[in-house]
Design an enzyme around this catalytic site. Structure first.
Site, PDB file in Angstrom:
ATOM      1  CD  GLN A 255       8.316  52.965  53.180  1.00  0.00           C
ATOM      2  OE1 GLN A 255       7.736  52.497  54.117  1.00  0.00           O
ATOM      3  NE2 GLN A 255       8.756  53.864  52.707  1.00  0.00           N
ATOM      4  CG  HIS A 258       6.666  57.226  51.467  1.00  0.00           C
ATOM      5  ND1 HIS A 258       6.476  58.445  52.119  1.00  0.00           N
ATOM      6  CD2 HIS A 258       6.644  56.386  52.440  1.00  0.00           C
ATOM      7  CE1 HIS A 258       6.327  58.260  53.339  1.00  0.00           C
ATOM      8  NE2 HIS A 258       6.426  57.201  53.668  1.00  0.00           N
ATOM      9  CD  GLU A 322      13.343  54.621  55.628  1.00  0.00           C
ATOM     10  OE1 GLU A 322      12.850  55.851  56.051  1.00  0.00           O
ATOM     11  OE2 GLU A 322      12.795  54.463  54.556  1.00  0.00           O
ATOM     12  CG  HIS A 323      10.008  51.974  57.560  1.00  0.00           C
ATOM     13  ND1 HIS A 323      10.313  52.789  56.351  1.00  0.00           N
ATOM     14  CD2 HIS A 323       9.878  52.859  58.401  1.00  0.00           C
ATOM     15  CE1 HIS A 323      10.237  53.911  56.697  1.00  0.00           C
ATOM     16  NE2 HIS A 323       9.960  53.855  57.985  1.00  0.00           N
ATOM     17  CG  ASP A 356       5.594  56.437  58.242  1.00  0.00           C
ATOM     18  OD1 ASP A 356       6.887  56.346  58.764  1.00  0.00           O
ATOM     19  OD2 ASP A 356       5.271  56.173  57.091  1.00  0.00           O
ATOM     20  CG  HIS A 415      51.601  65.542  75.031  1.00  0.00           C
ATOM     21  ND1 HIS A 415      51.933  66.504  73.899  1.00  0.00           N
ATOM     22  CD2 HIS A 415      50.148  65.106  74.784  1.00  0.00           C
ATOM     23  CE1 HIS A 415      50.891  66.669  73.213  1.00  0.00           C
ATOM     24  NE2 HIS A 415      49.870  65.939  73.711  1.00  0.00           N
TER      25      HIS A 415
END
Length: 426
Positions: A255, A258, A322-323, A356, A415
């Site tokens: 990670q 990245h 996220e992960h 991924d 209505h």
């Protein structure tokens, strides 16, 4: 990586803070680019490509000849890997197809939903330090399954005006209709507003740097929908004394590479494991081709020792990663307690890299704590659900009086009248 030993709950907010995204400071720059895109179209995109991506383009669209050339340039083993990944992604997302059921709420009143594809979608694929052909598969495959009529892809070219052949190959395999050489804010603006070459789309998907994030936020205010709020990528490994420190370190580094603003976290109940992981991170870091990026990312990253698994789970749900990789003795039991996460990887043989690329789940996920309110991209991201209802004479006579009472009490006489005239008609 910063080590934190038995933090008090009062420290959690500061401890779990992500690297800051200063999109506010970019607002004026992004607005200037977007405003020019609105009025000047292709000309503005080409000028910004020359300024930001250092490439002089004659046209934005990728040609058939370039597609054919790219297919020849992709090595056979990479083609096979891309095809395997696309097959698995297709299988997982095809299983998400919506089946609407007609429901009779009372006799004579029938309601149902129909799933309809978003007709025009735009996919943004970053360039920069790595060609993210995997993201092409993650976005275009569910768009194709959903039945989107127009799938538009923008990605920045290199300085020779070329797009990485693997991106073009993945795009063709996954059903992309049109591909354009445009990156950054200018790509987002082109898809949001439309230009002479780039069609206007109804929803934009895809990750990007802080400029892309700011541009997506701005165009989403009134011009086009976007997939989700986004920030730098992140992973948390939740581990006990049974975890393999070599695997844990490898997951944290996968990670960290990245980008310099990525974040990797270890939350563990074992001090021994924490020390072993710290050593392994340094040992493996020296072996990475992108070690300089990973090293800077590790400055945002933490090794956190907690008292027990209850505290570890509470901390994880507060962080909303996220992960999330769970490497514990009873990982299935612990996974049941997770309520805030983008994607969860169970056991020692389930690396985040699998999600991924090729397991089949989508890697476009909520970051920056948004997993508390958002899920990742899936088939539903590319469709809308339209509701239908059909009411017979029996049905209107059953629910009509209630509608009249409710409308009258909200002082909406028209209505009420729309029901009254039907009840009186015989």
């Amino acid at each position: 990586m910063k080590k934190i030993i038995y933090p008090d709950k009062a420290e959690w907010a500061d401890m779990l803070r992500r690297p800051a995204l200063h999109t506010e400071t970019l607002r004026d720059t992004v607005k200037e680019v977007l405003d020019r895109l609105k009025s000047e179209g292709d000309r503005a995109v080409i000028e910004y490509e020359e300024r930001f991506d250092k490439v002089k383009l004659d046209a934005l669209a990728v040609t058939e000849a370039e597609m054919a050339e790219a297919e020849k340039d992709v090595p056979i083993e990479l083609k096979a890997a891309i095809m395997l990944a696309q097959k698995n992604i297709h299988a997982f997302h095809a299983a998400q197809r919506f089946e609407g059921k007609k429901v009779q709420t009372v006799p004579g009143v029938t309601c149902w939903q129909k799933a309809v594809a978003i007709e025009k979608v735009g996919l943004y694929i970053p360039g920069g330090t790595a060609p993210l052909f995997s993201t092409v598969l993650m976005l275009a495959t569910p768009a194709q399954i959903a039945g989107c009529k127009e799938i538009v892809l923008c990605t920045p070219p290199d300085k020779a005006g070329k797009i990485h052949p693997a991106i073009l190959y993945a795009a063709k395999l996954a059903g992309v209709n049109k591909i354009f050489k445009a990156g950054g804010v200018q790509a987002i603006g082109a898809m949001a507003y439309g230009t002479e070459s780039v069609p206007k789309v109804y929803k934009i998907f895809g990750p990007g740097n802080q400029y892309v994030t700011a541009a997506k936020q701005q165009v989403s205010l009134c011009d086009v929908a976007i997939d989700m709020p986004a920030g730098p990528s992140e992973v948390e490994v939740l581990a006990d004394e049974t975890a393999n420190p070599v695997f844990v370190a490898a997951d944290l580094l996968s990670q960290a590479e990245h980008g310099v603003d990525s974040q990797a976290m270890l939350v563990t109940t074992s001090e021994k494991l924490m020390e072993e992981v710290e050593y392994e991170v340094q040992r493996q870091l020296a072996l990475l081709s992108r070690w300089e990026i990973a090293e800077k990312s590790l400055a945002n990253s933490k090794l956190i020792l907690v008292k027990d698994m209850d505290e570890a789970i509470a901390l994880t749900n507060e962080y909303a990663p996220e992960h999330l990789i769970i490497e514990t003795r009873d990982y299935e039991e612990q996974a049941e307690r997770i309520v805030n996460a983008g994607s969860v990887f169970l056991g020692s043989l389930s690396p985040e890299s699998a999600g991924d690329y090729a397991s089949g789940t989508n890697h476009t996920l909520p970051t920056n704590g948004y997993a508390k309110a958002y899920g990742g991209v899936g088939l539903d991201s590319f469709i809308r659900k339209i509701t239908f209802q059909e009411i017979t004479r029996e049905g209107i006579e059953i629910i009509g009086p209630a509608i009249e009472v409710m409308a009258a009490n909200e002082q909406l006489s028209a209505h009420k009248n729309a029901v009254t005239v039907r009840l009186k008609a015989k």
